[in-house]
Design an enzyme around this catalytic site. Structure first.
Site, mmCIF file in Angstrom:
data_model
loop_
_atom_site.group_PDB
_atom_site.id
_atom_site.type_symbol
_atom_site.label_atom_id
_atom_site.label_comp_id
_atom_site.label_asym_id
_atom_site.label_seq_id
_atom_site.Cartn_x
_atom_site.Cartn_y
_atom_site.Cartn_z
ATOM 1 N N GLY A 198 -124.707 6.529 34.591
ATOM 2 C CA GLY A 198 -123.920 7.769 34.478
ATOM 3 C C GLY A 198 -122.914 7.678 33.338
ATOM 4 O O GLY A 198 -122.776 8.603 32.528
ATOM 5 N N HIS A 199 -122.218 6.545 33.245
ATOM 6 C CA HIS A 199 -121.285 6.349 32.131
ATOM 7 C C HIS A 199 -122.048 6.325 30.802
ATOM 8 O O HIS A 199 -121.604 6.899 29.808
ATOM 9 C CB HIS A 199 -120.549 5.015 32.275
ATOM 10 C CG HIS A 199 -119.673 4.899 33.485
ATOM 11 N ND1 HIS A 199 -119.974 4.075 34.539
ATOM 12 C CD2 HIS A 199 -118.504 5.495 33.811
ATOM 13 C CE1 HIS A 199 -119.023 4.150 35.448
ATOM 14 N NE2 HIS A 199 -118.116 5.020 35.043
HETATM 15 P P1 AMP Z 1 -115.072 6.480 36.314
HETATM 16 O O1 AMP Z 1 -115.299 5.150 35.686
HETATM 17 O O2 AMP Z 1 -115.648 6.590 37.686
HETATM 18 O O3 AMP Z 1 -113.639 6.933 36.220
HETATM 19 O O4 AMP Z 1 -115.902 7.521 35.457
HETATM 20 C C1 AMP Z 1 -115.700 7.652 34.064
HETATM 21 C C2 AMP Z 1 -116.372 8.910 33.591
HETATM 22 O O5 AMP Z 1 -117.774 8.821 33.844
HETATM 23 C C3 AMP Z 1 -115.858 10.172 34.309
HETATM 24 O O6 AMP Z 1 -115.767 11.220 33.364
HETATM 25 C C4 AMP Z 1 -116.943 10.437 35.309
HETATM 26 O O7 AMP Z 1 -117.032 11.808 35.669
HETATM 27 C C5 AMP Z 1 -118.174 9.995 34.532
HETATM 28 N N1 AMP Z 1 -119.256 9.680 35.454
HETATM 29 C C6 AMP Z 1 -119.211 8.839 36.515
HETATM 30 N N2 AMP Z 1 -120.378 8.854 37.179
HETATM 31 C C7 AMP Z 1 -121.181 9.739 36.515
HETATM 32 C C8 AMP Z 1 -122.512 10.211 36.716
HETATM 33 N N3 AMP Z 1 -123.247 9.783 37.722
HETATM 34 N N4 AMP Z 1 -123.006 11.122 35.838
HETATM 35 C C9 AMP Z 1 -122.257 11.562 34.801
HETATM 36 N N5 AMP Z 1 -120.993 11.154 34.558
HETATM 37 C C10 AMP Z 1 -120.461 10.262 35.401
#
Ligand code: AMP
Length: 300
Positions: free
Chosen positions: A37-38
Site C-alpha cells: 500500500g505504501h
Molecule cells: P501509515 O504508515 O499507516 O501512516 O501510512 C502512510 C500512508 O500510506 C498514508 O497516507 C496511508 O493512507 C497510506 N496507506 C496505508 N495503507 C495503504 C493502502 N493499503 N493503500 C493505499 N495507501 C495506504
C-alpha cells in the site's frame, strides 16, 4: 546495504532540498512497516516527480498514552529493502527530538508548544474516538511540509479522514504543495493493507474480509437504486446485513456515511457521492486491533 540516502536531521533535508530547487519533489509520509500500500504511493510519486522523498517516522503526538506507540512495528532495514526497487532519492527518518525540539509527552494536558488543529473535520469518526489523533497528524504534517517543501504530497484513500484533514490544512495555511490522494491497495482477499495487519494471523485476516464485504454490499445497494438521492438507510441496511456475520466479540466503533469533502453526516447520497467509513475492533489474543476501512460511493 541500501543505496538510498537516509537523512536524519531537518538541516540535512533542507540542504538536500536547496540543491534541488526548481525540481518537482514528491513526498510520501509513512510510519514505516512498509507494505505494498505504501509502495503504491511511492510508485505514484516517482512516476510524476523528478525526486521522491519517503518519510519513516512513528509520530508520537498522534498516539494516546494507552495506544500502541511502543509496540508499533519498526524495522528500518526491512523498510529500506522494500523501497530498493523504487526510484526513491532519499528517506527522511528523524529522531523524535528532531521533529519535537521541545520534547513531547503523550499526556495531552502536559504538552507544551505549538500544535495545529483543523477544526470542523477532526471531531467526527476517528477524531471522535481518538481526540489526539488528527491534532498529531496535522501538527507533524505541517512541520514536514515546512521542512521538505515538496511539490506534491501523497496520501492513501484508506485513511479518508486524514486526507480531508490534510487537504483543509494545506488550503487554510496557504501551503504551496499539491495534495494527491491515491486509491486503497488491498490484500487478495479484499482486506485493506495496513501495517497493523502484521498483528493478525492468516486465519483472522480471512475473517476480516467481512469488513470490506459489507462496504461492497453498501456500494451495490447504492448503485442499484433507481433514486437520484439514495437514502443513507438503504446503504446502511445492506452493510448491516453482511456485518451480522461478524464474530460476536468484534465491535463496530462506527459506521458512517459522510460527505466526501467535509465528512459531515448526510441523509441521502446524490451527485456529490459519499464516503462510507467503518472502524472495527478485532480481539487478538489479550489485546485488540482496530481496523478502519472506507469506500467511496459515486455515480458512474
Ligand atoms: P501509515 O504508515 O499507516 O501512516 O501510512 C502512510 C500512508 O500510506 C498514508 O497516507 C496511508 O493512507 C497510506 N496507506 C496505508 N495503507 C495503504 C493502502 N493499503 N493503500 C493505499 N495507501 C495506504
Amino acid at each position: 546495504m541500501s543505496r538510498i540516502p537516509v537523512l536524519r536531521t531537518v538541516q540535512q533535508v533542507r540542504a538536500w532540498r536547496r540543491q534541488r530547487l526548481g525540481e518537482l519533489v514528491g513526498f510520501v509520509p509513512t510510519m514505516g512497516a512498509l507494505h505494498a500500500g505504501h509502495c503504491h504511493l511511492v510508485a505514484k510519486s516517482t512516476a510524476h516527480n523528478d525526486r521522491t522523498v519517503v518519510l519513516i517516522f512513528v509520530n508520537p503526538l498522534q498516539f494516546a498514552p494507552h495506544e500502541d506507540l511502543d509496540t508499533y512495528p519498526r524495522n528500518m532495514d526491512r523498510d529500506l529493502a522494500t523501497l530498493a526497487p523504487y526510484n526513491v532519492d532519499a528517506v527522511f527518518a528523524p529522531k523524535v527530538l528532531e521533529m519535537y525540539p521541545g520534547g513531547i509527552v503523550l499526556d495531552r494536558d502536559q504538552q507544551r508548544g505549538a500544535f495545529v488543529l483543523v477544526q470542523g473535520c477532526l471531531e467526527t469518526l476517528e477524531g471522535a474516538l481518538r481526540p489526539q489523533f488528527f491534532r498529531g497528524v496535522a501538527t507533524v504534517v505541517t512541520k514536514l511540509l515546512n521542512v521538505v517543501t515538496p511539490t506534491r504530497v501523497y496520501f492513501g484513500q484508506k485513511d479518508a479522514q486524514q486526507c480531508v484533514v490534510v487537504k483543509n490544512l494545506v488550503r487554510d495555511l496557504l501551503i504551496d504543495t499539491e495534495v494527491c490522494v491515491e486509491s486503497t491497495l488491498r490484500e487478495p482477499n479484499g482486506l485493506a493493507m495496513l501495517s497493523r495487519n502484521e498483528y493478525l494471523l492468516p486465519a483472522l485476516k480471512d475473517q476480516c474480509l467481512v469488513i470490506y464485504e459489507g462496504l461492497r454490499a453498501g456500494e451495490a445497494a447504492f448503485a442499484s437504486s433507481p433514486l437520484a438521492e439514495v437514502p443513507v438507510l438503504v446503504v446502511l441496511d445492506a452493510i448491516h446485513g453482511v456485518y451480522l456475520k461478524m464474530p460476536l466479540l468484534w465491535a463496530v466503533d462506527y459506521l458512517a456515511v459522510s460527505h466526501p469533502d467535509t465528512l459531515a453526516d448526510v441523509e441521502t447520497v446524490g451527485a456529490d457521492g459519499a464516503t462510507v467509513s467503518v472502524a472495527v475492533k478485532v480481539p487478538v489474543g489479550e489485546s485488540t486491533v482496530r481496523l478502519i476501512d472506507n469506500i467511496q460511493l459515486k455515480r458512474v
